[in-house]
Design a protein around this motif. Sequence first.
Motif, PDB file in Angstrom:
ATOM      1  N   MET A   1       0.850  -1.200   0.000  1.00 47.06           N
ATOM      2  CA  MET A   1       0.000   0.000   0.000  1.00 47.06           C
ATOM      3  C   MET A   1       0.884   1.249   0.000  1.00 47.06           C
ATOM      4  O   MET A   1       1.840   1.326   0.771  1.00 47.06           O
ATOM      5  CB  MET A   1      -0.892  -0.012   1.252  1.00 47.06           C
ATOM      6  CG  MET A   1      -1.928   1.088   1.266  1.00 47.06           C
ATOM      7  SD  MET A   1      -2.852   1.146   2.821  1.00 47.06           S
ATOM      8  CE  MET A   1      -3.645  -0.442   2.887  1.00 47.06           C
ATOM      9  N   ASP A   2       0.545   2.176  -0.845  1.00 46.71           N
ATOM     10  CA  ASP A   2       1.289   3.446  -0.853  1.00 46.71           C
ATOM     11  C   ASP A   2       0.635   4.378   0.180  1.00 46.71           C
ATOM     12  O   ASP A   2      -0.319   5.108  -0.117  1.00 46.71           O
ATOM     13  CB  ASP A   2       1.256   4.049  -2.261  1.00 46.71           C
ATOM     14  CG  ASP A   2       2.052   5.350  -2.346  1.00 46.71           C
ATOM     15  OD1 ASP A   2       2.374   5.936  -1.277  1.00 46.71           O
ATOM     16  OD2 ASP A   2       2.331   5.789  -3.471  1.00 46.71           O
ATOM     17  N   ILE A   3       1.158   4.301   1.399  1.00 48.39           N
ATOM     18  CA  ILE A   3       0.534   5.016   2.519  1.00 48.39           C
ATOM     19  C   ILE A   3       0.401   6.520   2.239  1.00 48.39           C
ATOM     20  O   ILE A   3      -0.626   7.135   2.543  1.00 48.39           O
ATOM     21  CB  ILE A   3       1.346   4.745   3.804  1.00 48.39           C
ATOM     22  CG1 ILE A   3       1.064   3.302   4.225  1.00 48.39           C
ATOM     23  CG2 ILE A   3       1.000   5.726   4.927  1.00 48.39           C
ATOM     24  CD1 ILE A   3       1.768   2.824   5.434  1.00 48.39           C
ATOM     25  N   THR A  90      -1.286  -7.858   6.367  1.00 42.96           N
ATOM     26  CA  THR A  90      -0.467  -6.733   5.894  1.00 42.96           C
ATOM     27  C   THR A  90      -1.361  -5.577   5.468  1.00 42.96           C
ATOM     28  O   THR A  90      -1.106  -4.413   5.794  1.00 42.96           O
ATOM     29  CB  THR A  90       0.419  -7.178   4.704  1.00 42.96           C
ATOM     30  OG1 THR A  90       1.225  -8.243   5.162  1.00 42.96           O
ATOM     31  CG2 THR A  90       1.284  -6.040   4.197  1.00 42.96           C
ATOM     32  N   LYS A  93      -2.871  -3.883   8.618  1.00 45.16           N
ATOM     33  CA  LYS A  93      -1.850  -3.207   9.431  1.00 45.16           C
ATOM     34  C   LYS A  93      -1.346  -1.950   8.700  1.00 45.16           C
ATOM     35  O   LYS A  93      -1.015  -0.943   9.322  1.00 45.16           O
ATOM     36  CB  LYS A  93      -0.691  -4.162   9.748  1.00 45.16           C
ATOM     37  CG  LYS A  93      -1.090  -5.295  10.687  1.00 45.16           C
ATOM     38  CD  LYS A  93      -1.422  -4.769  12.091  1.00 45.16           C
ATOM     39  CE  LYS A  93      -1.882  -5.866  13.029  1.00 45.16           C
ATOM     40  NZ  LYS A  93      -2.396  -5.355  14.307  1.00 45.16           N
ATOM     41  N   ASP A  94      -1.319  -2.017   7.363  1.00 44.42           N
ATOM     42  CA  ASP A  94      -0.952  -0.812   6.590  1.00 44.42           C
ATOM     43  C   ASP A  94      -2.019   0.264   6.766  1.00 44.42           C
ATOM     44  O   ASP A  94      -1.720   1.453   6.907  1.00 44.42           O
ATOM     45  CB  ASP A  94      -0.816  -1.139   5.101  1.00 44.42           C
ATOM     46  CG  ASP A  94       0.533  -1.762   4.770  1.00 44.42           C
ATOM     47  OD1 ASP A  94       1.392  -1.819   5.669  1.00 44.42           O
ATOM     48  OD2 ASP A  94       0.706  -2.203   3.611  1.00 44.42           O
ATOM     49  N   ARG A  97      -1.553   1.975   9.892  1.00 42.04           N
ATOM     50  CA  ARG A  97      -0.433   2.950   9.814  1.00 42.04           C
ATOM     51  C   ARG A  97      -0.880   4.225   9.117  1.00 42.04           C
ATOM     52  O   ARG A  97      -0.463   5.329   9.481  1.00 42.04           O
ATOM     53  CB  ARG A  97       0.749   2.331   9.066  1.00 42.04           C
ATOM     54  CG  ARG A  97       1.475   1.279   9.903  1.00 42.04           C
ATOM     55  CD  ARG A  97       2.575   0.610   9.101  1.00 42.04           C
ATOM     56  NE  ARG A  97       3.529   1.565   8.540  1.00 42.04           N
ATOM     57  CZ  ARG A  97       4.214   1.381   7.412  1.00 42.04           C
ATOM     58  NH1 ARG A  97       4.035   0.285   6.689  1.00 42.04           N
ATOM     59  NH2 ARG A  97       5.064   2.295   6.988  1.00 42.04           N
TER      60      ARG A  97
END
Length: 284
Positions: A1-3, A90, A93-94, A97
Amino acid sequence: MDIFAVREYIQSKVMAAALETDPSPHFVVNEFFPPEIYEAIHTYNLFHYGEGEEWIKQKDIGRRNAETPFHLRKQIDIRGELEAPPVAVTFWKDLERVFFEDNWFGELIYNKYPQYFDIRFGPEARDPKFFDKLKSMLFVQRHDRGYSIGPHTDAPKRVFTCIFYFPQMTGGEKFGTQFLRPLDGNSRCSGHGHHDARDFEVVKTVDYAPNNFLLFFKTSSAFHGVAHIDEDVPNDRYGMQLGFYEPDGGVYKDLSGISVLDGKGLKPLLSLKLFGRKFRLMQD
Ligand SMILES: O=C(O)CCC(=O)C(=O)O
Ligand SMILES: [Fe+2]
């Protein structure tokens, strides 16, 4: 993922949303997540891998808030240990974030409506580290038939609450979050307890619609609830909640010595049920 890309998208949506103040400050964002994230929210739906926890188990509800069948809401804490394939873990959790790393979301909401924080907390709320003093939660939720939540304003400790709506199709709009107004206009609630819907009128319903989002700030007039779910709702009213709240005892020491936030000493002097309605005489 591109946060950072996800944050950029969300930030522009949040900053563009109109802040409404009736019955209490809140705003709604349509298409809250970028489409590929919304798709992943369904691909990696954690309820595919587990039932979730009952909000409060029936045996523990006891006499508290009989208006709300807490056990019919199932939730999974994104911040805890997740039982799902690594790719799903994942993803979630991304997403955690995206919101919480470096206090990103807290600061975004401060910038959206600084007046709320300044009035409630004073100038310290402008310090980027302020959000380290708050607690936060993030969980996905789904609801069984028979669920409802009586009108309430959330606990006094709550600062703001977000409700994310995750149906994959339209049709369940009326089972979104209702904002309500007490029929007795002199009523407010510091936040202890859920009330009888018959004593309130619905001011507005925020649609349970695909990728819809609601944020509201805690005030004593932020009455909200969910209508009785008496039919099938797309995706079992799948959604997510994010909230910030003060730790026990509050962020700051209360010089009055009374822990208003924790509701200590707030036992009703008299509590009785007559003709199916609850009456409580509270101390001043
Ligand atoms: O699910 C919703 O729409 C509202 C939930 C809520 O008000 C709560 O959990 O306190
Ligand atoms: Fe609530």
